[in-house]
Design a protein around this motif. Structure first.
Motif, short mmCIF file in Angstrom:
data_model
loop_
_atom_site.label_atom_id
_atom_site.label_comp_id
_atom_site.label_asym_id
_atom_site.label_seq_id
_atom_site.Cartn_x
_atom_site.Cartn_y
_atom_site.Cartn_z
N GLY A 228 0.81 -1.22 0.00
CA GLY A 228 0.00 0.00 0.00
C GLY A 228 0.83 1.26 0.00
N TYR A 229 1.86 1.31 0.82
CA TYR A 229 2.68 2.52 0.90
C TYR A 229 3.73 2.58 -0.21
N SER A 230 4.18 1.42 -0.69
CA SER A 230 5.13 1.45 -1.81
C SER A 230 4.44 1.85 -3.11
N ALA A 231 3.10 1.79 -3.16
CA ALA A 231 2.38 2.23 -4.37
C ALA A 231 2.37 3.74 -4.51
N LEU A 232 2.67 4.47 -3.44
CA LEU A 232 2.71 5.93 -3.50
C LEU A 232 4.04 6.38 -4.09
N PRO A 233 4.03 7.09 -5.21
CA PRO A 233 5.29 7.41 -5.89
C PRO A 233 6.15 8.42 -5.15
N PHE A 234 5.59 9.16 -4.19
CA PHE A 234 6.37 10.19 -3.51
C PHE A 234 6.96 9.70 -2.19
N LEU A 235 6.85 8.41 -1.90
CA LEU A 235 7.46 7.86 -0.69
C LEU A 235 8.77 7.18 -1.05
N LYS A 236 9.72 7.26 -0.16
CA LYS A 236 11.02 6.62 -0.34
C LYS A 236 11.24 5.60 0.78
N LYS A 237 12.04 4.61 0.48
CA LYS A 237 12.43 3.59 1.46
C LYS A 237 11.22 2.94 2.12
N ALA A 238 10.19 2.63 1.31
CA ALA A 238 9.03 1.94 1.86
C ALA A 238 9.37 0.51 2.27
N GLN A 239 10.53 0.01 1.83
CA GLN A 239 10.95 -1.35 2.19
C GLN A 239 11.14 -1.50 3.69
N VAL A 240 11.30 -0.38 4.40
CA VAL A 240 11.48 -0.47 5.84
C VAL A 240 10.24 -1.06 6.51
N LEU A 241 9.09 -0.96 5.86
CA LEU A 241 7.86 -1.51 6.43
C LEU A 241 7.85 -3.04 6.41
N LEU A 242 8.79 -3.65 5.70
CA LEU A 242 8.91 -5.11 5.70
C LEU A 242 9.83 -5.60 6.83
N SER A 243 10.44 -4.70 7.56
CA SER A 243 11.39 -5.09 8.61
C SER A 243 10.77 -5.95 9.71
N PRO A 244 9.47 -5.81 10.05
CA PRO A 244 8.92 -6.69 11.09
C PRO A 244 8.87 -8.17 10.71
N MET A 245 9.06 -8.50 9.43
CA MET A 245 8.96 -9.88 9.00
C MET A 245 10.01 -10.76 9.69
N MET A 246 11.22 -10.28 9.81
CA MET A 246 12.27 -11.07 10.45
C MET A 246 11.95 -11.33 11.91
N GLY A 247 11.51 -10.28 12.62
CA GLY A 247 11.13 -10.46 14.01
C GLY A 247 9.93 -11.39 14.16
N LEU A 248 9.02 -11.34 13.18
CA LEU A 248 7.86 -12.21 13.21
C LEU A 248 8.25 -13.67 13.10
#
Length: 278
Positions: A228-248
């Motif tokens: 959802g947030y990576s679909a916004l063209p004016f956002l950068k580094k949306a990959q940080v939202l995937l960081s909880p996957m490792m902790g999960l």
């Protein structure tokens, strides 16, 4: 003979000077006017959205049902349609509450199943349904959307102060999109196995099966939120939202090692919530 003095006309402005003058003249007023117009437009959109919330004939349930299916099959297509909405209606958020209404019906249906499995009476079932819809889905959704909305606008916007920001309605829509697979996995697919998981909550197979469903459900939530947030063209580094996957994944391994049964904890929490006098 009387003499006349010829007065020369004032010099004509050079190209670009008029534009520069107008920009200097309106530099102090245009941001305020644009902000007021933006606030009025946002208020009008909110009014139309809530006005249509009780007019079922004006809702596109077929399109909302299509979105629900594709959230499992190809969630990228769902957010591609959000981009089309921005191009056609100049907003990222939904202007049709059909998705929220269908989600409410799904919660009502799953609440009936939980009431049968947990042995809830009619009034406790109503209390359980109200909690699930207005607290778990909408209340927690507004809280989670506020957090993501703040983080995205504060830290992920590529060029701040350029009139580009994440709409709060869009942040809430992203939560609803991510919440729907969680609902289907934990409240619908897991429902036939609740008795087995609760009756044998200390067996390895019980908590392995239940915790694996929790891993898939929460992983879906994180992934669809990232989309959802990576679909916004004016956002950068949306990959940080995937960081909880490792902790999960680490938390899932620990739960298997120590025998934590999340589904059992959820059922106990639901029992406490329903039978509590508050």
């Amino acid at each position: 003979m009387q003499s006349y003095t010829k007065t020369s006309p004032p010099p004509s402005p050079q190209p670009g000077e008029a534009t520069l003058y107008m920009n200097m003249h309106t530099s102090h007023t245009s941001p305020t006017m644009s902000q007021r117009c933006s606030d009025l437009a946002l208020s009008a959109k909110k009014y139309r959205y809530f006005k249509r919330l009780f007019k079922f004939r004006q809702m596109d349930f077929e399109y909302a049902f299509w979105q629900m299916i594709y959230l499992f099959i190809a969630p990228q297509k769902v957010y591609r349609n959000f981009q089309y909405r921005k191009q056609t209606k100049d907003q990222w958020a939904r202007d049709d509450p059909a998705f929220l209404v269908l989600l409410g019906f799904c919660l009502c249906g799953s609440s009936i199943g939980f009431a049968l499995v947990l042995g809830l009476g009619f009034f406790n079932f109503l209390k359980f349904t109200i909690w699930v819809i207005f607290v778990d889905c909408i209340g927690m959704g507004l809280l989670v959307a506020s957090i993501f909305w703040f983080v995205a606008n504060r830290y992920l916007v590529a060029i701040p102060n350029r009139g580009q920001e994440v709409e709060f309605g869009y942040a809430f829509d992203v939560h609803l999109n991510a919440f729907f697979p969680v609902l289907m996995i934990l409240h619908v697919f897991q429902l036939p196995f609740l008795y087995f998981i609760n009756a044998n909550h200390q067996s390895f197979l019980s908590y392995f099966f239940g915790n694996t469903l929790w891993l898939v459900a929460v992983g879906y939530y994180v992934y669809i939120t990232f989309l959802g947030y990576s679909a916004l063209p004016f956002l950068k580094k949306a990959q940080v939202l995937l960081s909880p996957m490792m902790g999960l994944v680490i938390f899932y391994i620990l739960s298997i090692a120590f025998g934590w049964n999340f589904t059992r904890y959820l059922c106990n929490f639901y029992h406490y919530r329903v039978w509590s006098p508050y």
